[in-house]
Structures are given as C-alpha cells and as structure tokens.
Design an enzyme around this catalytic site. Structure first.
Site, PDB file in Angstrom:
ATOM      1  N   ASP A 296       0.591  52.256 209.567  1.00  0.00           N
ATOM      2  CA  ASP A 296       0.066  52.927 208.374  1.00  0.00           C
ATOM      3  C   ASP A 296       0.973  54.101 208.053  1.00  0.00           C
ATOM      4  OD1 ASP A 296      -1.498  53.913 206.257  1.00  0.00           O
ATOM      5  OD2 ASP A 296      -3.359  53.332 207.276  1.00  0.00           O
TER       6      ASP A 296
ATOM      7  N   LYS B  24      -2.711  58.860 209.598  1.00  0.00           N
ATOM      8  CA  LYS B  24      -3.869  58.076 210.015  1.00  0.00           C
ATOM      9  C   LYS B  24      -3.660  57.426 211.382  1.00  0.00           C
ATOM     10  CE  LYS B  24      -5.954  57.099 205.532  1.00  0.00           C
ATOM     11  NZ  LYS B  24      -6.408  56.065 204.577  1.00  0.00           N
TER      12      LYS B  24
ATOM     13  N   ASN C 221      -4.075  47.139 199.327  1.00  0.00           N
ATOM     14  CA  ASN C 221      -3.281  46.812 198.143  1.00  0.00           C
ATOM     15  C   ASN C 221      -2.620  45.454 198.346  1.00  0.00           C
ATOM     16  OD1 ASN C 221      -0.235  47.350 199.075  1.00  0.00           O
ATOM     17  ND2 ASN C 221      -1.526  48.991 199.920  1.00  0.00           N
TER      18      ASN C 221
ATOM     19  N   CYS D 141      -2.033  30.109 202.776  1.00  0.00           N
ATOM     20  CA  CYS D 141      -1.564  31.473 202.975  1.00  0.00           C
ATOM     21  C   CYS D 141      -2.040  32.328 201.800  1.00  0.00           C
ATOM     22  CB  CYS D 141      -0.041  31.516 203.111  1.00  0.00           C
ATOM     23  SG  CYS D 141       0.858  31.355 201.542  1.00  0.00           S
TER      24      CYS D 141
ATOM     25  N   CYS E 267      -0.750  31.105 198.500  1.00  0.00           N
ATOM     26  CA  CYS E 267      -1.153  29.777 198.022  1.00  0.00           C
ATOM     27  C   CYS E 267      -2.155  29.879 196.868  1.00  0.00           C
ATOM     28  CB  CYS E 267      -1.768  28.972 199.167  1.00  0.00           C
ATOM     29  SG  CYS E 267      -0.569  28.296 200.330  1.00  0.00           S
TER      30      CYS E 267
ATOM     31  N   CYS F 211      -9.900  57.634 193.235  1.00  0.00           N
ATOM     32  CA  CYS F 211      -9.964  56.779 194.417  1.00  0.00           C
ATOM     33  C   CYS F 211     -10.977  55.672 194.184  1.00  0.00           C
ATOM     34  CB  CYS F 211     -10.353  57.608 195.641  1.00  0.00           C
ATOM     35  SG  CYS F 211     -10.395  56.649 197.171  1.00  0.00           S
TER      36      CYS F 211
ATOM     37  N   CYS G  79       3.293  26.092 196.841  1.00  0.00           N
ATOM     38  CA  CYS G  79       3.201  27.529 197.097  1.00  0.00           C
ATOM     39  C   CYS G  79       4.520  28.210 196.748  1.00  0.00           C
ATOM     40  CB  CYS G  79       2.842  27.774 198.559  1.00  0.00           C
ATOM     41  SG  CYS G  79       2.697  29.529 198.994  1.00  0.00           S
TER      42      CYS G  79
ATOM     43  N   CYS H 177       6.088  29.206 203.620  1.00  0.00           N
ATOM     44  CA  CYS H 177       4.802  28.504 203.699  1.00  0.00           C
ATOM     45  C   CYS H 177       5.007  26.997 203.538  1.00  0.00           C
ATOM     46  CB  CYS H 177       3.836  29.031 202.639  1.00  0.00           C
ATOM     47  SG  CYS H 177       2.252  28.156 202.576  1.00  0.00           S
TER      48      CYS H 177
END
Length: 324
Positions: free
Chosen positions: A18, A41, A98, A140, A143, A164, A217, A222
């Site tokens: 992070d 964090k 995200n 995945c 996909c 936020c 995909c 993949c």
C-alpha cells in the site's frame, strides 16, 4: 481488516502492499486508530498486527504497484515471497479500491499463473463482492471488466477532489469475513471455495455464480493460460462411469460373543393386517387414490401342473418344473 483476520488465524507470513497514509477520514472504518494518523498504512498495520500475533512474519512495501518499476518488484515478490523462500506465495488477496490497481494485480497474476481472490465494496457502501480467479480455469478480471474499464474511461475523472466514497464498517467487515473464510478454505482444503459471491446489504442477498474465462479476453496472458489449461485437461483420463454398488448386506461382525440379535417388533401377520392407506386431515381429500393390487390367478397350464402334486415325490416335481 483482512490482514487482522488472517493474523488472528495464525498464517505463516503476510506481504502487505500500500502507498496511502492513515487519515482521520479513515476512522469510520475498522482497524486503524486516530493516533496512527499520518503514518503509512502498511507501517500502522504492522505495528498493530505484531501486537496481535508476534509469530506471524510480515513483509511490507510502501509503494504504488501500478508504476512500471514498482510493478516489476511486485511481481518478483509474488513469485519469490513465500515463507520458505524462493517459491510463489500461496494466494494473493486483493483489497484495493480502484480499477487501475485491480488491473495491475490481474496482469501480474495472469502472467505468473498465480491464483488470487479479488474483492471490493461499492461506493454506496451497501454492496460488495469477492471473486476467485485461477488463470486459465476461471474468468480473470479483464474477461468481464466493469463498464468504466471496458469503456476506457479514466476513473480519476469520476472522482471529485476532497470527496471520499461512502464506507460502512459493517459492509466492509462482511466482505472481509467472506474473503478470509474462502482463503482459509483454499489454504486448508475444506468446504467449497466460491467462484463469485455478491453481497447486497439492503436485502441481505448473497448471489453466487461461476464465471468461465473469455476466449476473446483482452489479456494475452489470460488467453495463454486458457490454452495451457485446456491442454492439461486433454491429458487427463476420461471420468469413469459410476459402478453399481453392491446392495448385499455386509457382515459387520464375524463373531457374536454375547449372542446379541435384532428382532423386529412387528410380526409378518401384523404387517399383512395393518392398514397402510394414507389418511388425510378432515376437510381434505386426495386428488387420486392408488388402486388395489389385483390378485394373481393361476393360469390353466399352472392349474394342470399343480393338480395332484400332493402324492408326487421330489423327482416327479422336478419333471413337472422342467415342463414349465
């Protein structure tokens, strides 16, 4: 939250990635404390987690995995960061907020053939999901991408500065609990690891489904893993047909030292005289009734054969049976 649950379960090693810092705006969520505001964090997490279980080994990386240099290091730690060293980790758990980070994790795991669990909570804070991704075997993240990713929209343009997304510790705890529970089932080999579980807090609804990989995909890795998985399936022997089971009674105990025997409480005469007709409550009636079985009548041939058998010996009876 997920790291705390895994630490309390006593996993051998946790790798944490992070780049964000603890803010007072995070206090409506679980785990972090106000006195940790300003810390990264991962540093704040390790400080708490080591107090919970000092036997767990922690490896922390305070950087953004979506940059080119950090992405390569992220991949190397996935492929070499096992507790015993020099081998891939057992499972990757995604708890990011995200799509860019999710696509980076998907790219790394697809390239390495690394199984991982993707999870998330919606911006309205009342729904979430988790998805098991085994490259080549299940779909995945690319996909069936979200509309924002499929449309090529920069998600940063959808967020307002200083605003936020809504978050509830209750929803996050439910999704984190489902995530860790499925991780434990994957590690220890018990139960069934769900391919996809959704959560709708408004109606307490948990939809489940299985997602097959997309042959078209957008991820070349993949598609490559799909071909490898299909080639692996081709090498397996065909499944055996179910063999009929032996219905004969097996002898459980060859000896009966104490002379114990089981005796039925109902005699054959009671069974013949017992009324087996179906009774219904007052005011109800059956839609149809089962007809009484017809009494079998001997045929003419049988009557002729059976006549006068009282005075016959066993050899005569054998001759009669041969004629039937």
């Amino acid at each position: 939250v997920t790291a705390e649950m895994l630490t309390r379960c006593g996993v051998g090693k946790l790798l944490l990635f992070d780049y964000d810092k603890v803010e007072l705006a995070n206090m409506n969520r679980l785990f972090f404390r106000p006195d940790q505001s300003g810390l990264s964090k991962v540093e704040a997490a390790v400080e708490t987690l080591r107090d919970i279980n000092p036997d767990v080994e922690f490896e922390v990386h305070n950087y953004n995995i979506t940059t080119v240099d950090n992405f390569q290091h992220f991949m190397s730690r996935i492929s070499q960061g096992h507790l015993r060293g020099g081998r891939p980790v057992d499972l990757v758990l995604s708890c990011v907020d995200n799509f860019e980070a999710r696509m980076a994790i998907n790219q790394a795991c697809s390239e390495l053939g690394q199984p991982w669990l993707e999870s998330g909570v919606s911006e309205n804070a009342v729904s979430g999901h988790l998805q098991l991704i085994k490259p080549g075997e299940t779909a995945c993240f690319a996909c069936a991408p979200p509309l924002v990713v499929a449309s090529g929209i920069d998600e940063k343009t959808l967020k307002r500065e200083g605003v936020c997304a809504a978050s509830l510790p209750t929803t996050m705890a439910v999704v984190a609990g489902l995530l860790v529970q499925n991780a434990l089932k994957y590690f220890l080999g018990f139960g069934t690891v769900s391919h996809y579980v959704g959560y709708n807090a408004l109606s307490d609804f948990f939809p489940q489904m299985s997602m097959r990989p997309n042959p078209q995909c957008s991820s070349s890795y993949c598609c490559q893993r799909q071909r490898e998985y299909q080639a692996h399936l081709a090498t397996l022997p065909p499944p055996e047909a179910d063999k009929p089971t032996d219905q004969s009674d097996e002898v459980v105990h060859e000896s009966n030292e104490w002379g114990i025997s089981l005796v039925g409480e109902t005699s054959p005469g009671d069974l013949r005289s017992e009324d087996h007709s179906l009774r219904v409550a007052e005011g109800l009636q059956l839609a149809y009734s089962q007809p009484e079985p017809e009494q079998a009548t001997p045929t003419d041939t049988q009557e002729q054969v059976l006549e006068g058998t009282e005075d016959m010996n066993i050899e005569d009876l054998m001759q009669q049976l041969k004629k039937l």
